[in-house]
Design a protein around this motif. Structure first.
Motif, PDB file in Angstrom:
ATOM      1  N   THR A  83       0.824  -1.211   0.000  1.00  0.00           N
ATOM      2  CA  THR A  83       0.000   0.000   0.000  1.00  0.00           C
ATOM      3  C   THR A  83       0.858   1.262   0.000  1.00  0.00           C
ATOM      4  O   THR A  83       0.440   2.295  -0.529  1.00  0.00           O
ATOM      5  CB  THR A  83      -0.945   0.024   1.218  1.00  0.00           C
ATOM      6  OG1 THR A  83      -0.184  -0.067   2.432  1.00  0.00           O
ATOM      7  CG2 THR A  83      -1.938  -1.125   1.152  1.00  0.00           C
ATOM      8  N   VAL A 129       1.414   2.106  -3.473  1.00  0.00           N
ATOM      9  CA  VAL A 129       0.192   2.663  -4.053  1.00  0.00           C
ATOM     10  C   VAL A 129       0.054   4.133  -3.667  1.00  0.00           C
ATOM     11  O   VAL A 129      -0.242   4.994  -4.509  1.00  0.00           O
ATOM     12  CB  VAL A 129      -1.039   1.860  -3.581  1.00  0.00           C
ATOM     13  CG1 VAL A 129      -2.327   2.546  -4.026  1.00  0.00           C
ATOM     14  CG2 VAL A 129      -0.985   0.443  -4.113  1.00  0.00           C
ATOM     15  N   TYR A 130       0.273   4.418  -2.389  1.00  0.00           N
ATOM     16  CA  TYR A 130       0.227   5.813  -1.944  1.00  0.00           C
ATOM     17  C   TYR A 130       1.279   6.654  -2.662  1.00  0.00           C
ATOM     18  O   TYR A 130       1.010   7.796  -3.060  1.00  0.00           O
ATOM     19  CB  TYR A 130       0.466   5.902  -0.433  1.00  0.00           C
ATOM     20  CG  TYR A 130      -0.711   5.537   0.420  1.00  0.00           C
ATOM     21  CD1 TYR A 130      -1.907   6.247   0.344  1.00  0.00           C
ATOM     22  CD2 TYR A 130      -0.634   4.495   1.336  1.00  0.00           C
ATOM     23  CE1 TYR A 130      -2.984   5.921   1.140  1.00  0.00           C
ATOM     24  CE2 TYR A 130      -1.708   4.158   2.151  1.00  0.00           C
ATOM     25  CZ  TYR A 130      -2.879   4.870   2.049  1.00  0.00           C
ATOM     26  OH  TYR A 130      -3.950   4.555   2.832  1.00  0.00           O
ATOM     27  N   ALA A 141       2.570   6.257  -5.610  1.00  0.00           N
ATOM     28  CA  ALA A 141       2.143   6.546  -6.974  1.00  0.00           C
ATOM     29  C   ALA A 141       1.069   7.622  -6.999  1.00  0.00           C
ATOM     30  O   ALA A 141       1.078   8.509  -7.869  1.00  0.00           O
ATOM     31  CB  ALA A 141       1.616   5.262  -7.629  1.00  0.00           C
ATOM     32  N   GLY A 142       0.145   7.554  -6.032  1.00  0.00           N
ATOM     33  CA  GLY A 142      -0.886   8.583  -5.971  1.00  0.00           C
ATOM     34  C   GLY A 142      -0.324   9.947  -5.629  1.00  0.00           C
ATOM     35  O   GLY A 142      -0.734  10.964  -6.209  1.00  0.00           O
ATOM     36  N   SER A 185       1.415  11.540  -8.518  1.00  0.00           N
ATOM     37  CA  SER A 185       0.527  11.960  -9.602  1.00  0.00           C
ATOM     38  C   SER A 185       0.016  13.389  -9.413  1.00  0.00           C
ATOM     39  O   SER A 185      -0.536  13.979 -10.343  1.00  0.00           O
ATOM     40  CB  SER A 185      -0.666  11.001  -9.711  1.00  0.00           C
ATOM     41  OG  SER A 185      -1.532  11.140  -8.592  1.00  0.00           O
ATOM     42  N   ALA A 228      -4.913  12.557  -3.666  1.00  0.00           N
ATOM     43  CA  ALA A 228      -4.334  11.284  -4.097  1.00  0.00           C
ATOM     44  C   ALA A 228      -5.262  10.102  -3.843  1.00  0.00           C
ATOM     45  O   ALA A 228      -5.314   9.159  -4.635  1.00  0.00           O
ATOM     46  CB  ALA A 228      -2.996  11.061  -3.385  1.00  0.00           C
ATOM     47  N   ARG A 243      -7.678   8.605  -6.487  1.00  0.00           N
ATOM     48  CA  ARG A 243      -6.984   8.006  -7.623  1.00  0.00           C
ATOM     49  C   ARG A 243      -6.469   6.603  -7.327  1.00  0.00           C
ATOM     50  O   ARG A 243      -6.140   5.855  -8.244  1.00  0.00           O
ATOM     51  CB  ARG A 243      -5.815   8.905  -8.049  1.00  0.00           C
ATOM     52  CG  ARG A 243      -6.223  10.356  -8.259  1.00  0.00           C
ATOM     53  CD  ARG A 243      -5.062  11.209  -8.711  1.00  0.00           C
ATOM     54  NE  ARG A 243      -5.439  12.624  -8.761  1.00  0.00           N
ATOM     55  CZ  ARG A 243      -4.715  13.563  -9.361  1.00  0.00           C
ATOM     56  NH1 ARG A 243      -3.577  13.248  -9.954  1.00  0.00           N
ATOM     57  NH2 ARG A 243      -5.131  14.821  -9.371  1.00  0.00           N
ATOM     58  N   ILE A 244      -6.366   6.262  -6.041  1.00  0.00           N
ATOM     59  CA  ILE A 244      -5.764   4.974  -5.686  1.00  0.00           C
ATOM     60  C   ILE A 244      -6.767   4.014  -5.056  1.00  0.00           C
ATOM     61  O   ILE A 244      -6.385   2.928  -4.616  1.00  0.00           O
ATOM     62  CB  ILE A 244      -4.577   5.172  -4.715  1.00  0.00           C
ATOM     63  CG1 ILE A 244      -5.052   5.820  -3.405  1.00  0.00           C
ATOM     64  CG2 ILE A 244      -3.490   6.016  -5.363  1.00  0.00           C
ATOM     65  CD1 ILE A 244      -3.953   5.973  -2.378  1.00  0.00           C
ATOM     66  N   ALA A 261      -6.728   0.401  -6.522  1.00  0.00           N
ATOM     67  CA  ALA A 261      -5.548  -0.377  -6.132  1.00  0.00           C
ATOM     68  C   ALA A 261      -5.631  -0.790  -4.668  1.00  0.00           C
ATOM     69  O   ALA A 261      -5.320  -1.934  -4.316  1.00  0.00           O
ATOM     70  CB  ALA A 261      -4.275   0.431  -6.384  1.00  0.00           C
ATOM     71  N   LEU A 262      -6.061   0.120  -3.801  1.00  0.00           N
ATOM     72  CA  LEU A 262      -6.231  -0.235  -2.394  1.00  0.00           C
ATOM     73  C   LEU A 262      -7.296  -1.311  -2.231  1.00  0.00           C
ATOM     74  O   LEU A 262      -7.174  -2.209  -1.390  1.00  0.00           O
ATOM     75  CB  LEU A 262      -6.603   1.005  -1.579  1.00  0.00           C
ATOM     76  CG  LEU A 262      -5.510   2.052  -1.355  1.00  0.00           C
ATOM     77  CD1 LEU A 262      -6.066   3.231  -0.557  1.00  0.00           C
ATOM     78  CD2 LEU A 262      -4.315   1.452  -0.632  1.00  0.00           C
ATOM     79  N   ASP A 272     -15.361   4.136  -5.781  1.00  0.00           N
ATOM     80  CA  ASP A 272     -14.532   4.750  -6.818  1.00  0.00           C
ATOM     81  C   ASP A 272     -15.351   5.679  -7.699  1.00  0.00           C
ATOM     82  O   ASP A 272     -14.879   6.742  -8.116  1.00  0.00           O
ATOM     83  CB  ASP A 272     -13.872   3.656  -7.663  1.00  0.00           C
ATOM     84  CG  ASP A 272     -12.936   4.223  -8.707  1.00  0.00           C
ATOM     85  OD1 ASP A 272     -12.198   5.181  -8.403  1.00  0.00           O
ATOM     86  OD2 ASP A 272     -12.941   3.713  -9.852  1.00  0.00           O
TER      87      ASP A 272
END
Length: 230
Positions: free
Chosen positions: A111, A114-115, A117-118, A121, A149, A152-153, A156-157, A219
């Protein structure tokens, strides 16, 4: 008999109906371990992501090393370490809590990426605008970066939430009575493994479908430009 519940093995349907209450008890434990494990993974992952994004190498490098170590070691090894090694140093935790922490720590490494990447961005102009407003780095991160962020994630989460749920049966090795462990005990005592294991598979399928639908709904509902803070 297990948990004071008897089951009837005279027919498949009677057997299935008689073991359903005890499987539901294991289902509750599975859901609890999933929720607690995901909470630990989400919070610890965010902390690791924040530390790794620091410009100070003395902060970012240890966080990266910790993340790599967690990600590159098996969940089972980490679970055994928490359950069998920590008591030697006076830290004794219940089996359920130990298992949920092991799940959370293991998935926090994923995770955190994932964070990251968010966070990456988000355009640099957001940070520059926060600096122009004289906001502290911590306030900028918590109020400006993270709320933008997270939407956007979410997918994935959500994937890691489902993965944690499917890894809960690993906790049976430290005697946590989650669904699969309960089904195995029933099979050991009745010599009928097909029905309890099939029912557990069906319950897991329902859980994952419900979780996936909830993630898709969340989402779609969250604004892509960020979560408004009042």
């Amino acid at each position: 008999m297990l948990f004071g519940i008897e089951w009837d093995t005279s027919s498949n349907w009677l057997f299935a109906s008689s073991i359903l209450p005890i499987l539901f008890k294991g289902l509750v434990v599975t859901i609890q371990a999933t929720v607690l494990g995901f909470f630990v993974a989400a919070v610890l992952g965010l902390v690791l992501a924040a530390l790794k994004s620091s410009r100070l190498r003395i902060i970012s490098w240890p966080a990266r090393l910790i993340t790599e170590f967690i990600r590159d070691t098996p969940l089972l090894v980490q679970l055994f370490f928490l359950y069998y090694v920590l008591p030697e140093y006076g830290i004794v935790l219940p089996a359920f809590l130990t298992g949920a922490l092991a799940l959370g720590i293991q998935y926090s490494a994923y995770t955190s990426e994932v964070y990251r990447a968010g966070i990456e961005s988000i355009t640099r102009g957001q940070t520059e605008a926060a600096c122009a407003l004289d906001l502290s780095p911590l306030r900028t991160f918590c109020v400006i970066i993270v709320p933008q962020a997270i939407p956007r994630i979410i997918p994935a989460l959500g994937n890691y939430l489902v993965s944690i749920m499917k890894d809960v049966p690993v906790l049976s090795v430290v005697s946590v009575l989650e669904m699969l462990n309960v089904a195995k005990i029933i099979g050991d005592r009745t010599f009928n493994y097909l029905i309890p294991l099939s029912m557990v598979g069906g319950l897991y399928l329902i859980l994952t479908l419900v979780a996936s639908a909830a993630i898709r709904h969340l989402d779609q509902r969250l604004p892509k430009q960020g979560i408004p803070l009042k």
